[in-house]
Design a protein around this motif. Structure first.
Motif, mmCIF file in Angstrom:
data_model
loop_
_atom_site.group_PDB
_atom_site.id
_atom_site.type_symbol
_atom_site.label_atom_id
_atom_site.label_comp_id
_atom_site.label_asym_id
_atom_site.label_seq_id
_atom_site.Cartn_x
_atom_site.Cartn_y
_atom_site.Cartn_z
ATOM 1 N N ARG A 1 0.713 43.294 -95.673
ATOM 2 C CA ARG A 1 1.693 43.580 -94.620
ATOM 3 C C ARG A 1 2.049 45.059 -94.607
ATOM 4 O O ARG A 1 2.151 45.687 -93.544
ATOM 5 C CB ARG A 1 2.944 42.734 -94.854
ATOM 6 C CG ARG A 1 4.013 42.896 -93.788
ATOM 7 C CD ARG A 1 5.238 42.084 -94.150
ATOM 8 N NE ARG A 1 4.941 40.653 -94.248
ATOM 9 C CZ ARG A 1 5.771 39.764 -94.784
ATOM 10 N NH1 ARG A 1 6.915 40.167 -95.295
ATOM 11 N NH2 ARG A 1 5.440 38.494 -94.810
ATOM 12 N N ASN B 1 4.358 34.589 -90.390
ATOM 13 C CA ASN B 1 3.553 33.845 -91.350
ATOM 14 C C ASN B 1 3.747 32.358 -91.108
ATOM 15 O O ASN B 1 4.879 31.865 -91.103
ATOM 16 C CB ASN B 1 3.933 34.204 -92.786
ATOM 17 C CG ASN B 1 2.877 33.766 -93.785
ATOM 18 O OD1 ASN B 1 2.557 32.587 -93.884
ATOM 19 N ND2 ASN B 1 2.322 34.720 -94.512
ATOM 20 N N TYR C 1 0.191 39.202 -100.146
ATOM 21 C CA TYR C 1 0.610 39.135 -98.743
ATOM 22 C C TYR C 1 1.546 40.290 -98.400
ATOM 23 O O TYR C 1 1.478 40.863 -97.307
ATOM 24 C CB TYR C 1 1.268 37.790 -98.440
ATOM 25 C CG TYR C 1 0.274 36.663 -98.301
ATOM 26 C CD1 TYR C 1 -0.227 36.297 -97.052
ATOM 27 C CD2 TYR C 1 -0.209 35.976 -99.410
ATOM 28 C CE1 TYR C 1 -1.153 35.275 -96.916
ATOM 29 C CE2 TYR C 1 -1.139 34.958 -99.290
ATOM 30 C CZ TYR C 1 -1.611 34.606 -98.049
ATOM 31 O OH TYR C 1 -2.541 33.608 -97.919
ATOM 32 N N MET D 1 9.996 41.100 -88.314
ATOM 33 C CA MET D 1 9.782 39.648 -88.332
ATOM 34 C C MET D 1 11.075 38.920 -88.663
ATOM 35 O O MET D 1 11.889 39.391 -89.468
ATOM 36 C CB MET D 1 8.695 39.294 -89.343
ATOM 37 C CG MET D 1 8.993 39.686 -90.761
ATOM 38 S SD MET D 1 7.488 39.836 -91.748
ATOM 39 C CE MET D 1 6.823 41.386 -91.122
ATOM 40 N N GLU E 1 -0.736 34.997 -92.198
ATOM 41 C CA GLU E 1 0.056 35.999 -91.478
ATOM 42 C C GLU E 1 -0.748 36.589 -90.331
ATOM 43 O O GLU E 1 -1.891 37.014 -90.510
ATOM 44 C CB GLU E 1 0.491 37.107 -92.432
ATOM 45 C CG GLU E 1 1.562 37.995 -91.840
ATOM 46 C CD GLU E 1 2.538 38.476 -92.897
ATOM 47 O OE1 GLU E 1 2.525 39.685 -93.175
ATOM 48 O OE2 GLU E 1 3.295 37.662 -93.438
ATOM 49 N N ARG E 2 -0.133 36.620 -89.156
ATOM 50 C CA ARG E 2 -0.802 37.153 -87.979
ATOM 51 C C ARG E 2 0.174 37.954 -87.120
ATOM 52 O O ARG E 2 1.388 37.774 -87.180
ATOM 53 C CB ARG E 2 -1.396 36.006 -87.133
ATOM 54 C CG ARG E 2 -2.594 35.300 -87.785
ATOM 55 C CD ARG E 2 -3.780 36.227 -87.874
ATOM 56 N NE ARG E 2 -4.969 35.577 -88.404
ATOM 57 C CZ ARG E 2 -5.348 35.613 -89.676
ATOM 58 N NH1 ARG E 2 -4.590 36.232 -90.575
ATOM 59 N NH2 ARG E 2 -6.476 35.038 -90.068
ATOM 60 N N THR F 1 -4.785 31.668 -96.864
ATOM 61 C CA THR F 1 -5.317 31.784 -95.503
ATOM 62 C C THR F 1 -6.740 31.243 -95.381
ATOM 63 O O THR F 1 -7.624 31.612 -96.151
ATOM 64 C CB THR F 1 -5.309 33.257 -95.062
ATOM 65 O OG1 THR F 1 -4.005 33.801 -95.257
ATOM 66 C CG2 THR F 1 -5.708 33.384 -93.599
ATOM 67 N N LEU G 1 5.024 40.361 -86.829
ATOM 68 C CA LEU G 1 4.173 39.595 -87.731
ATOM 69 C C LEU G 1 4.889 38.297 -88.081
ATOM 70 O O LEU G 1 6.080 38.309 -88.392
ATOM 71 C CB LEU G 1 3.879 40.383 -89.015
ATOM 72 C CG LEU G 1 3.167 41.730 -88.843
ATOM 73 C CD1 LEU G 1 2.952 42.375 -90.211
ATOM 74 C CD2 LEU G 1 1.832 41.551 -88.133
ATOM 75 N N PRO H 1 -3.017 41.145 -88.682
ATOM 76 C CA PRO H 1 -2.079 42.267 -88.837
ATOM 77 C C PRO H 1 -2.744 43.632 -88.761
ATOM 78 O O PRO H 1 -2.131 44.604 -88.304
ATOM 79 C CB PRO H 1 -1.469 42.014 -90.223
ATOM 80 C CG PRO H 1 -1.548 40.540 -90.412
ATOM 81 C CD PRO H 1 -2.854 40.139 -89.758
#
Length: 489
Positions: free
Chosen positions: A235, A190, A231, A254, A201-202, A411, A188, A159
């Protein structure tokens, strides 16, 4: 929009029933490739600089190819042209005619806040990360796109790519792709919302040639969990510079996961059928190179749930009742701490347990020898080293963490290649960090997937990878968009 007709030829080929041909850049061991191959894409080539990861990719996708050694070759993308790559792999014809889809994730270390902090420390420069050459590798990705003119692309990254020293790299990528004739969006996602036992999350960016689509879609969530506060904070930092008034330009909010979806897949659901490991507690494991190819039986003869079934029976990667790679780190100092830690405990709690144990042992030693030991004494220092980990709990509060059986894992990072303290097994009776195969399970790599190299290399490859199950859902979404003409919405 397609003056050479190359896009039209490629889409016609696909809609006539031929497989989409895939090029994976910065491929790692092949997480993205695996997810796309499950959706019927044909992996024709990959570019990866890490030799062990490149070998893993070849082992899993080109094992029986006559040019296996060429597929297993590590390649520096800054020195590798599409024409040179395809020539090495025996692919004939114009480079632009070879590829339908380009996927990949440029190295993320330069974009992460952790990576930036390390560079600042090394160079004593607050903006050192801005000069990290790894932050420019996305431009090589774009050169491949411009040369090969794929129907669609997928780019993955952390992110923080959206806030790299105040610069949104994803916007820069989209600016170039738009100039090349693509419709593109990023968001984004997850992985925990898509059936993985991991909260990861990416940023995902999808682009489709504008002659095919003028709208982009992302897969809809299938599972739900209320994410931990950390998280949400990460974000917010990543999205800090997103212009809320111009979200429609490239950024897409998202897709929302709601509580009426399936519950998130927990760590125990993912791992409970894998072999129990306790030999380390009986001095049955020694330091040294772990044997990655040793076959071990499952602890449960049959899979206990749908996730375990998928891991055992992923098409092309099925197992025969045995698995490899169920190896762990040997950490004798820490086994008593692991055992006493509670689910969810992190390093401050672990350190407190170790210090308490040290004081108890010191008191016993002093009683046995009928004397007090100063902090500078050899005996005191040796006992401290044998009992208490040396890290500062103020600087590294998240360095250790004991997983919760009934919740998804946090993660997995590439740092797994150096230590595994971030993922201590939830079973106190096993008192250990996770094995290579357990890490692979949490990333949704099937049990038949092979990792080249020794244990540390395998951990690193897994931590760097895009989870295949997440990749599969993105692959299905892209295929659906390519199957849907512009005038059908």
């Amino acid at each position: 929009m397609d003056p050479t007709g190359i896009i039209e030829r490629k889409i016609e080929r696909f809609r006539n029933g031929e497989n989409l041909r895939l090029l994976d850049l910065f491929s790692g061991c092949g997480g993205l490739s695996l997810g796309f191959s499950k959706q019927g894409y044909e992996n024709i080539a990959a570019v990866e600089m890490d030799q062990e990861a490149a070998t893993s990719h070849a082992l899993n996708f080109h094992k029986d190819h006559p040019l296996f050694k060429q597929y297993a070759k590590a390649r520096d993308i800054t020195k590798t042209t599409p024409a040179g790559l395809f020539k090495d792999l025996g692919l004939k014809g114009e480079p632009g005619d070879q590829v339908d889809i380009i996927i990949g994730g440029p190295p993320c270390q330069a974009f992460t806040r952790i990576g930036r902090a390390k560079l600042r420390a090394v160079f004593s420069d607050a903006d050192a990360f801005l000069n990290d050459p790894r932050s420019q590798l996305y431009k090589r990705y774009l050169k491949y796109v411009k040369t090969l003119q794929p129907l669609a692309i997928l780019m993955e990254n952390v992110p923080d790519m959206l806030n790299y020293g105040g610069v949104n790299i994803a916007d820069l990528v989209c600016d170039d792709l738009t100039e090349y004739g693509y419709t593109c969006r990023y968001t984004l996602l997850n992985t925990v919302y898509y059936g993985l036992p991991q909260m990861r999350e990416r940023m995902f960016l999808i682009a489709v040639h504008s002659s095919i689509r003028d709208e982009i879609e992302f897969p809809l969530p299938t599972h739900f969990i209320d994410l931990p506060r950390g998280y949400h904070g990460s974000r917010s930092v990543a999205l800090k510079h997103i212009d809320k008034d111009n979200q429609h330009r490239y950024y897409m909010p998202m897709p929302e996961a709601t509580s009426d979806l399936l519950p998130a897949v927990s760590a125990a659901v993912a791992l409970s059928d894998l072999p129990v490991i306790t030999a380390h507690l009986k001095n049955g494991l020694k330091n040294g190179i772990r044997k990655m190819d040793e076959q071990i039986s499952y602890s449960q003869e049959t899979a206990q749930n749908a996730y375990q079934t998928l891991m055992r029976k992923w098409p092309g990667y099925e197992t025969n009742g045995f698995i490899c790679g169920n190896v762990i780190r040997i950490l004798p100092r820490d086994y008593p701490v692991f055992k006493k830690m509670k689910a969810g405990d992190q390093y401050p709690q672990a350190l407190a347990i170790a210090v308490k144990s040290f004081k108890r042992k010191l008191k016993k030693l002093e009683k046995e020898q009928k004397r007090k030991f100063s902090e500078n004494s050899k005996e005191y220092k040796l006992l401290l080293k044998q009992t208490v980990p040396p890290y500062d709990d103020k600087k590294f509060p998240n360095k250790w963490r004991k997983m919760e059986a009934d919740k998804p894992a946090r993660t997995l990072m590439a740092h797994l290649g150096k230590d595994s303290y971030s993922h201590i097994h939830y079973d106190s009776n096993q008192a250990r960090t996770i094995s290579v195969r357990e890490a692979a399970r949490l990333q949704s790599f099937p049990d038949g997937f092979q990792f080249a190299g020794a244990m540390n290399a395998a951990f690193r490859q897994i931590g760097n990878a895009v989870p295949p199950l997440m990749a599969e859902q993105l692959a299905a979404t892209i295929k659906n968009m390519l199957n849907t003409p512009l005038d059908v919405r």
